[in-house]
Design an enzyme around this catalytic site. Structure first.
Site, mmCIF file in Angstrom:
data_model
loop_
_atom_site.group_PDB
_atom_site.id
_atom_site.type_symbol
_atom_site.label_atom_id
_atom_site.label_comp_id
_atom_site.label_asym_id
_atom_site.label_seq_id
_atom_site.Cartn_x
_atom_site.Cartn_y
_atom_site.Cartn_z
ATOM 1 N N ARG A 115 24.416 20.410 -27.355
ATOM 2 C CA ARG A 115 23.067 19.876 -27.134
ATOM 3 C C ARG A 115 22.055 20.748 -27.868
ATOM 4 N NH1 ARG A 115 20.859 21.723 -22.995
ATOM 5 N NH2 ARG A 115 22.471 21.179 -21.500
ATOM 6 N N TYR A 166 2.844 0.920 -32.484
ATOM 7 C CA TYR A 166 4.170 0.357 -32.194
ATOM 8 C C TYR A 166 4.285 0.095 -30.676
ATOM 9 C CZ TYR A 166 9.200 0.072 -31.565
ATOM 10 O OH TYR A 166 10.454 -0.346 -31.209
HETATM 11 C C1 PLP Z 1 11.280 1.014 -34.452
HETATM 12 C C2 PLP Z 1 10.089 1.867 -34.436
HETATM 13 C C3 PLP Z 1 9.937 2.906 -33.501
HETATM 14 C C4 PLP Z 1 10.934 3.132 -32.392
HETATM 15 O O1 PLP Z 1 12.140 3.575 -32.866
HETATM 16 P P1 PLP Z 1 13.547 3.304 -32.138
HETATM 17 O O2 PLP Z 1 14.501 3.945 -33.066
HETATM 18 O O3 PLP Z 1 13.704 1.822 -32.011
HETATM 19 O O4 PLP Z 1 13.479 3.972 -30.788
HETATM 20 C C5 PLP Z 1 8.809 3.711 -33.597
HETATM 21 N N1 PLP Z 1 7.875 3.496 -34.547
HETATM 22 C C6 PLP Z 1 7.977 2.502 -35.449
HETATM 23 C C7 PLP Z 1 6.901 2.327 -36.451
HETATM 24 C C8 PLP Z 1 9.081 1.657 -35.435
HETATM 25 O O5 PLP Z 1 9.159 0.665 -36.316
#
Ligand code: PLP
Length: 388
Positions: free
Chosen positions: A45, A97
């Site tokens: 970890r 997001y």
């Molecule tokens: C997909 C996305 C995230 C989240 O990422 P995950 O890998 O799905 O947890 C954050 N920011 C942006 C701009 C994204 O497109």
């Protein structure tokens, strides 16, 4: 500054066997010669050699000091928020997001961290919205799904003057196009699920800091909270990064061709792509990034959910799915998918109309992709004629 070639060349050939690709150290612990005497790793970890290789590569690619790999983009965002404490404020871009918005409001608000939202495409808005409690400015550029662009260097100056950190979610651009730390940001973040992984086959997140001390704090949180990336997925992200520049070039070229095609199409109302001179932030996009990315959004003249749903179920090469940044092209309908939980009025104010369609332009031949869009337009026109 190292070139991408030099960075990738710095991945050591396995000294034990000569293996040219990075070994996957699938282990939880590392045998010690005596208590506390080890070869740099004690428990996986805290540190794993495969993950460490990825963390080292992304730190170099983003021109930062420390990299940290997490089990998802959201776990990476979560680690950055944990730098804050109760009473602190985040100032975030208004079309953040959705997952970050959910994390901020439904998890961190109850711990006393508040978030204010501004349209950061206008730097003045950011300047006016900073308060003495603002500890972190959070932007995405380009944003999802309307591809808004914010001026990273100008916002970094505001952050510096106000004594807060600037974190840039660089997922849509990738370090192949845009390096926020060299423009003055303190933290850069990726959903490596998208362009860095590049093949739609993993979930991963990355954080890079400009400063070593801040990086050590992120590393402490990574170990203390434990949302690390697995050795196998670390290997896959490294493999993705090896072809990042090549892929991004193709994504950009094809997306530009698709955007120009859409702009001329009689059924299309608006096209959102920073590479079009008609994009309101085209000039700043051109100065801070080497290219405009692989995501293109557009609205239909018939601005209804039905028309958009007809379109997204009529494409063949563009598969109907959430996510972006992979080899295969994807199409999505934000109003009924990623942005469904946002009230219609708020959603439309952010430019996400009922008919907004988002494309993640993949690595197929651009001409084939345009042909696919053409037949989808023909199909919905046919359906509209039949129901009229
Ligand atoms: C997909 C996305 C995230 C989240 O990422 P995950 O890998 O799905 O947890 C954050 N920011 C942006 C701009 C994204 O497109």
């Amino acid at each position: 500054m190292s070139t991408t070639t030099q960075i990738l060349q710095s991945i050591p050939v396995d000294p034990l066997t000569g293996a040219i690709s990075v070994p996957i150290y699938q282990t939880s612990t590392f045998v010690q010669e005596a208590p506390g005497v080890n070869k740099g790793y004690d428990y996986a970890r805290t540190g794993n050699p495969t993950r460490a290789t990825l963390e080292n590569i992304i730190a170099q690619l983003e021109e930062g000091k420390v990299g940290a790999a997490f089990g998802s983009g959201l776990a990476a965002i979560d680690a950055v928020v944990k730098l804050l404490q109760s009473g602190d404020e985040i100032l975030a871009v208004d079309d953040l997001y959705g997952g970050a918005f959910r994390l901020f409001t439904q998890i961190y608000q109850k711990f006393g961290i508040t978030v204010n939202y501004v349209d950061s495409t206008n730097v003045e808005n950011v300047f006016n919205a900073v308060t003495p409690k603002t500890k972190l400015i959070w932007i995405e550029t380009p944003t999802n799904p309307t591809l808004k662009i914010s001026d990273i260097a100008a916002i970094a100056k505001i952050a510096r003057a106000s004594g807060c950190w600037l974190c840039v979610d660089n997922t849509f651009a990738s370090p192949a196009l845009q390096k926020p730390l060299s423009l003055g940001a303190d933290i850069v973040l990726h959903s490596a699920t998208k362009y860095l992984g590049g093949h739609s086959d993993l979930i991963a997140g990355l954080v890079v800091t400009k400063d070593k001390e801040l990086g050590e704090r992120i590393r402490f949180i990574q170990n203390a909270s434990g949302a690390i990336l697995s050795p196998f997925d670390s290997f896959l992200v490294i493999r993705g990064i090896e072809t990042l520049n090549l892929r991004i070039k193709q994504h950009c070229n094809s997306a530009q061709a698709v955007a120009e095609y859409l702009q001329e199409h009689p059924a299309v109302d608006k096209v959102f792509y920073p590479g079009l001179s008609s994009h309101p932030n085209h000039a700043i996009a051109k100065t801070q990034a080497k290219g405009f990315g692989g995501v293109v959004s557009f609205t239909l003249k018939t601005d209804t959910e039905e028309a958009a749903k007809g379109f997204v179920t009529s494409t063949g090469l563009f598969h109907l799915a959430e996510s972006l940044g992979g080899v295969k092209s994807l199409v999505s309908h934000p109003a009924s998918m990623t942005h469904k939980s946002i009230p219609a009025e708020k959603r439309k104010a952010a430019g996400v109309n009922d008919s907004l369609i988002r494309l993640s332009v993949g690595l197929e031949e651009a001409a084939d992709l345009i042909k696919d869009l053409e037949q989808a337009f023909a199909k919905i026109k046919q359906e509209q004629l039949q129901t009229a």
